[in-house]
Design an enzyme around this catalytic site. Structure first.
Site, PDB file in Angstrom:
ATOM      1  N   ASP A  82      -0.817   6.390 -10.851  1.00 41.12           N
ATOM      2  CA  ASP A  82      -1.603   6.478  -9.625  1.00 41.12           C
ATOM      3  C   ASP A  82      -2.278   7.846  -9.604  1.00 41.12           C
ATOM      4  O   ASP A  82      -1.603   8.862  -9.752  1.00 41.12           O
ATOM      5  CB  ASP A  82      -0.655   6.331  -8.418  1.00 41.12           C
ATOM      6  CG  ASP A  82      -1.290   5.621  -7.256  1.00 41.12           C
ATOM      7  OD1 ASP A  82      -2.439   5.958  -6.919  1.00 41.12           O
ATOM      8  OD2 ASP A  82      -0.631   4.746  -6.650  1.00 41.12           O
ATOM      9  N   ASP A 137      -6.388   6.224  -6.068  1.00 39.26           N
ATOM     10  CA  ASP A 137      -6.183   6.213  -4.630  1.00 39.26           C
ATOM     11  C   ASP A 137      -7.482   6.518  -3.871  1.00 39.26           C
ATOM     12  O   ASP A 137      -8.173   7.499  -4.192  1.00 39.26           O
ATOM     13  CB  ASP A 137      -5.133   7.277  -4.296  1.00 39.26           C
ATOM     14  CG  ASP A 137      -4.649   7.198  -2.880  1.00 39.26           C
ATOM     15  OD1 ASP A 137      -4.009   6.202  -2.543  1.00 39.26           O
ATOM     16  OD2 ASP A 137      -4.910   8.146  -2.099  1.00 39.26           O
ATOM     17  N   GLU A 141      -8.893   2.067  -5.689  1.00 40.65           N
ATOM     18  CA  GLU A 141      -8.603   1.584  -4.347  1.00 40.65           C
ATOM     19  C   GLU A 141      -9.859   1.826  -3.518  1.00 40.65           C
ATOM     20  O   GLU A 141     -10.391   2.934  -3.512  1.00 40.65           O
ATOM     21  CB  GLU A 141      -7.417   2.320  -3.738  1.00 40.65           C
ATOM     22  CG  GLU A 141      -6.916   1.620  -2.497  1.00 40.65           C
ATOM     23  CD  GLU A 141      -6.134   2.509  -1.564  1.00 40.65           C
ATOM     24  OE1 GLU A 141      -5.436   1.961  -0.711  1.00 40.65           O
ATOM     25  OE2 GLU A 141      -6.254   3.748  -1.653  1.00 40.65           O
ATOM     26  N   HIS A 159       2.236  -1.679  -1.132  1.00 41.18           N
ATOM     27  CA  HIS A 159       3.126  -0.813  -0.354  1.00 41.18           C
ATOM     28  C   HIS A 159       2.515  -0.383   0.981  1.00 41.18           C
ATOM     29  O   HIS A 159       3.174   0.293   1.758  1.00 41.18           O
ATOM     30  CB  HIS A 159       3.464   0.427  -1.187  1.00 41.18           C
ATOM     31  CG  HIS A 159       2.252   1.242  -1.496  1.00 41.18           C
ATOM     32  ND1 HIS A 159       1.246   0.782  -2.337  1.00 41.18           N
ATOM     33  CD2 HIS A 159       1.841   2.453  -1.044  1.00 41.18           C
ATOM     34  CE1 HIS A 159       0.287   1.692  -2.383  1.00 41.18           C
ATOM     35  NE2 HIS A 159       0.622   2.712  -1.619  1.00 41.18           N
ATOM     36  N   ASP A 160       1.264  -0.743   1.241  1.00 42.37           N
ATOM     37  CA  ASP A 160       0.601  -0.355   2.488  1.00 42.37           C
ATOM     38  C   ASP A 160       0.485  -1.500   3.487  1.00 42.37           C
ATOM     39  O   ASP A 160      -0.112  -1.329   4.560  1.00 42.37           O
ATOM     40  CB  ASP A 160      -0.817   0.157   2.207  1.00 42.37           C
ATOM     41  CG  ASP A 160      -0.815   1.479   1.473  1.00 42.37           C
ATOM     42  OD1 ASP A 160       0.139   2.259   1.647  1.00 42.37           O
ATOM     43  OD2 ASP A 160      -1.768   1.732   0.711  1.00 42.37           O
TER      44      ASP A 160
HETATM   45  C1  NOJ Z   1      -3.657   4.743  -0.052  1.00 44.35           C
HETATM   46  C2  NOJ Z   1      -2.229   4.705  -0.460  1.00 44.35           C
HETATM   47  O1  NOJ Z   1      -1.937   3.460  -1.019  1.00 44.35           O
HETATM   48  C3  NOJ Z   1      -1.422   5.023   0.777  1.00 44.35           C
HETATM   49  O2  NOJ Z   1      -0.056   4.761   0.619  1.00 44.35           O
HETATM   50  C4  NOJ Z   1      -1.709   6.442   1.166  1.00 44.35           C
HETATM   51  O3  NOJ Z   1      -1.072   6.736   2.382  1.00 44.35           O
HETATM   52  C5  NOJ Z   1      -3.203   6.697   1.315  1.00 44.35           C
HETATM   53  N1  NOJ Z   1      -3.978   6.093   0.309  1.00 44.35           N
HETATM   54  C6  NOJ Z   1      -3.496   8.174   1.301  1.00 44.35           C
HETATM   55  O4  NOJ Z   1      -3.294   8.693   0.010  1.00 44.35           O
END
Ligand code: NOJ
Length: 549
Positions: free
Chosen positions: A98, A199, A255, A328-329
Site C-alpha cells: 500500500d 491510497d 484508490e 477495510h473502509d
Molecule cells: C483510504 C484508506 O483505505 C483509509 O483506510 C484511510 O483512512 C484513508 N485512505 C486515508 O489514508
C-alpha cells in the site's frame, strides 16, 4: 484486449492488524500472515494486497506513515517482511503493498523539519497557507470531520490535511517531493515487491486556488469536483509511470475517491500509461444519504447494477476494472449487500459468484471468504476507528439523536470490517492469546475458518470452487459482459461470452423466491449455491451459472 497476469489474477486483501497475532500482543503481525500462507494459497488467489505495514504512529492504523522504508516493529519489522516476501514468492504468490503518498504522518522527519520554518528545505514538501489562528484559509472539511486546516504556531501558517491533523497532505507541486516518492516506490520494487495499491491517489493534485466549497454541495460532489481529479493528476501519474512503474513488471491499482465514469478511463486506459486499475466508489456510496456516510439510505439495486454496466462500457477494451464489494473502509459485504441473518450462507455465496463472474480483477477482503458479518456494539467506546469516533463527536456536537446515530454506526463503521479474523472457536477467535486491539465479533463460535474447513457446504469451500471455476474459463475473465435484465428489481442476470464459450449468470438479490425461466434450450448448469434447482423460480439469494451452447 491485451491479456496480462494481473488481469487474470485474483487479489486477497489483508488488514494486518486484524489478521493473525503470533506475538501475543493483541495485534496481528507478519509472522501471522506467514503462518497462514498455505491457507491463503488454498483459496486459489494470486496476489496479496497488504494494507500499510510501515512505521507509523497509527493515528489512522498505518495510513499515516513516519518512515516509508521501514516495516513497523509492531508487525515484526524488516526481518519479518523479507521472510514474508520470500515465503510468498516460494508459493507463487505476489505481493501488492500500500503506497500512501497523498499525505504522510506529522511524525515523519519531513514534516518535523517542514513545520520548523518557512526557509526549511522540507517546508515546501507540505501545503501551507498564511492566516490567523482563528480564521482558516477556506471552509474545506476533512474527510474525518473538522477543518482541513491546522494552525502551526512556529511558522504562523496553516497546513492542509484532507484526513486527520496527523496526516498532513504532501505537496506534489514540488518536483523534489515527487522524486522522493518515486525513489520510495523504486526501493520496494527493487526488493521484489510486485505492485502497489495507491491510497487516495486521485487527490494528489490540488486545486491551488483553494476556493470555498459551495455550502450545499454533497460530500460526493466535493470529492469529485474539489478534492479529486485536480488539474495535474494525469501529469503526475504519467511522470510516475515513466520514472518508475514502467521499469518493472508490476501491478498498480489506484484508490480513486471522486473518480467517476468521466474521469475513470483516463487513469487506466492502455494509451494513457498511468495505472492498471482504479477502485471507484460509485457502488459503495449508494447508501450515503443527504448528510453523507453516517446518514444512510437503502441501496438502490437498479443503480447498483447499472454502475457495473456503465463502468464496463466506459473502460471498454482499453481499460480494466477492479471488482470489489468491500474492504477495510466499508461494512462487511454480506451485511451490506446480502442478508447476514437467515440467508447469510446463501447470500455470501451469491456475492462470491458476483465477484468471480464480472469483468475485471476480483478483490476478496479477508474474512469475507467465511461470511464474516458486521458488529453492533451498544457503546461507542467499543469502536476504535478515527472516522467513526470523529463522526460520533460531530453528531453529538450537532445535537443529533445519538440512538439513531448508533444505528448508523452499526451500519457504516469501518470497524465492521476490522474485527479480528475468526480462525476458530477458541478464545479470541483463535486470533490472539491476548485481548485483541479491537473486540472480536461475538459470532466467532459459529463463524470461523476451522468450522468452515470441516463443513463441505461452507462459504469457504464455495469460494475455492468459484475461484477455480473462474480460472478454468478465460471467458469469465476476458469475455464480454451484458446485463440482460437491467430494470429487474431483484434479479441480476448477465451474459459473459467470447469465441470459446457463453455463460449466463443469474442472481436473486432478495429474500423472496422470484419467478424466472431460462429461455435458451441448450444449456448446462455449471454452478449453483443451492443443491436443488427449480425450473421456473429462483430461491432467495440463489445464484447460478449456466454454460450455453
Ligand atoms: C483510504 C484508506 O483505505 C483509509 O483506510 C484511510 O483512512 C484513508 N485512505 C486515508 O489514508
Amino acid at each position: 484486449m491485451t491479456k496480462t497476469w494481473w488481469k487474470s489474477s485474483i487479489v486477497y486483501q489483508i488488514y494486518p492488524r486484524s489478521f493473525k497475532d503470533t506475538t501475543g500482543n493483541g495485534i496481528g503481525d507478519l509472522y501471522g500472515i506467514i503462518e497462514k500462507l498455505d491457507y491463503i494459497q488454498s483459496l486459489g488467489v494470486d496476489i496479496i494486497w497488504l494494507c500499510p505495514v510501515y512505521e507509523s504512529p497509527n493515528d489512522d492504523n498505518g495510513y499515516d506513515i513516519s518512515d516509508y522504508r521501514k516495516i513497523s516493529e509492531e508487525f515484526g519489522g524488516d526481518v519479518a517482511f523479507d521472510q514474508l516476501l520470500a515465503e510468498m514468492h516460494k508459493r507463487g504468490l505476489k505481493l501488492m503493498m500500500d503506497l500512501v503518498a497523498n499525505h504522510s504522518s506529522d511524525e515523519h522527519p519531513w514534516f518535523q523539519q517542514a513545520k520548523k520554518g518557512k526557509d526549511n528545505p522540507y517546508h515546501d514538501y507540505y501545503i501551507w497557507k498564511a492566516g490567523s489562528p482563528d480564521t482558516p484559509p477556506n471552509n474545506w472539511q476533512s474527510v474525518f470531520n473538522g477543518s482541513t486546516w491546522e494552525w502551526n504556531a512556529e511558522t504562523e501558517e496553516y497546513y492542509l490535511h484532507l484526513y486527520t491533523r496527523k496526516q498532513p497532505d504532501l505537496n506534489w507541486e514540488n518536483p523534489q517531493l515527487r522524486k522522493e516518492i518515486y525513489a520510495i516506490i523504486d526501493f520496494w520494487f527493487a526488493k521484489g515487491v510486485d505492485g502497489f495499491r495507491m491510497d487516495v491517489i486521485s487527490l494528489i493534485s490540488k486545486r491551488t486556488e483553494y476556493k470555498d466549497v459551495p455550502k450545499d454541495m454533497s460530500f460526493i460532489d466535493v470529492m469529485e469536483k474539489v478534492y479529486a481529479n485536480g488539474p495535474k493528476i494525469h501529469t503526475y501519474l504519467k511522470e510516475m509511470n515513466q520514472e518508475v512503474l514502467s521499469k518493472y513488471d508490476i501491478v498498480t491499482v489506484g484508490e480513486g475517491p471522486g473518480v467517476n465514469l468521466e474521469h475513470g478511463p483516463r487513469y487506466v486506459s492502455d494509451q494513457e500509461k498511468e495505472l492498471n486499475m482504479v477502485f471507484h466508489f460509485d457502488h459503495l456510496t449508494l447508501d450515503f444519504g443527504p448528510d453523507g456516510k453516517y446518514d444512510p439510505v437503502p441501496v438502490d439495486f437498479i443503480r447498483f447494477k447499472a454502475i457495473f454496466s456503465q463502468w464496463d462500457e466506459a473502460l471498454g477494451t482499453t481499460g480494466w476494472n477492479s471488482i470489489f464489494l468491500g474492504n477495510h473502509d466499508f461494512s462487511r459485504i454480506v451485511s451490506r449487500f446480502g442478508n447476514d441473518g437467515e440467508y447469510r450462507e446463501k447470500s455470501a455465496k451469491l456475492l462470491a459468484t458476483v465477484l468471480m463472474t464480472l469483468k475485471g480483477t476480483p478483490y476478496i477482503y479477508q474474512g469475507d471468504e467465511i461470511g464474516m458479518t458486521n458488529v453492533s456494539h451498544d457503546h461507542i467506546d467499543a469502536y476504535d476507528d478515527v472516522e467513526t469516533r470523529n463522526a460520533w463527536a460531530a453528531a453529538e456536537a450537532a445535537g443529533k439523536d445519538m440512538d439513531q446515530f448508533l444505528k448508523a454506526v452499526h451500519w457504516q463503521s469501518r470497524d465492521n470490517a476490522r474485527t479480528p479474523l475468526q480462525w476458530s472457536d477458541a478464545k479470541n477467535a483463535g486470533f490472539s492469546q491476548h485481548t485483541p486491539w479491537i473486540p472480536v465479533n461475538e459470532n466467532y463460535a459459529q463463524i470461523n475458518v476451522d468450522a468452515a474447513e470441516k463443513d463441505p457446504n461452507s462459504i469457504l469451500h464455495y469460494y475455492r470452487k468459484i475461484i477455480a471455476l473462474r480460472k478454468a474459463h478465460p471467458t469469465l475473465i476476458y469475455g464480454e459482459y451484458k446485463d440482460l435484465l437491467p430494470a429487474d428489481p431483484h434479479l441480476y442476470c448477465y451474459k459473459r461470452w467470447d469465441q470459446e464459450a457463453t455463460f449466463l449468470v443469474i442472481h436473486n438479490f432478495s429474500d423472496t423466491p422470484t419467478n424466472w425461466k431460462l429461455t435458451e434450450e441448450n444449456h448446462s448448469l455449471i454452478q449453483s449455491n443451492y443443491s436443488e434447482v427449480l425450473a421456473t423460480e429462483l430461491s432467495p439469494w440463489e445464484s447460478r451459472i449456466y454454460s450455453l451452447d
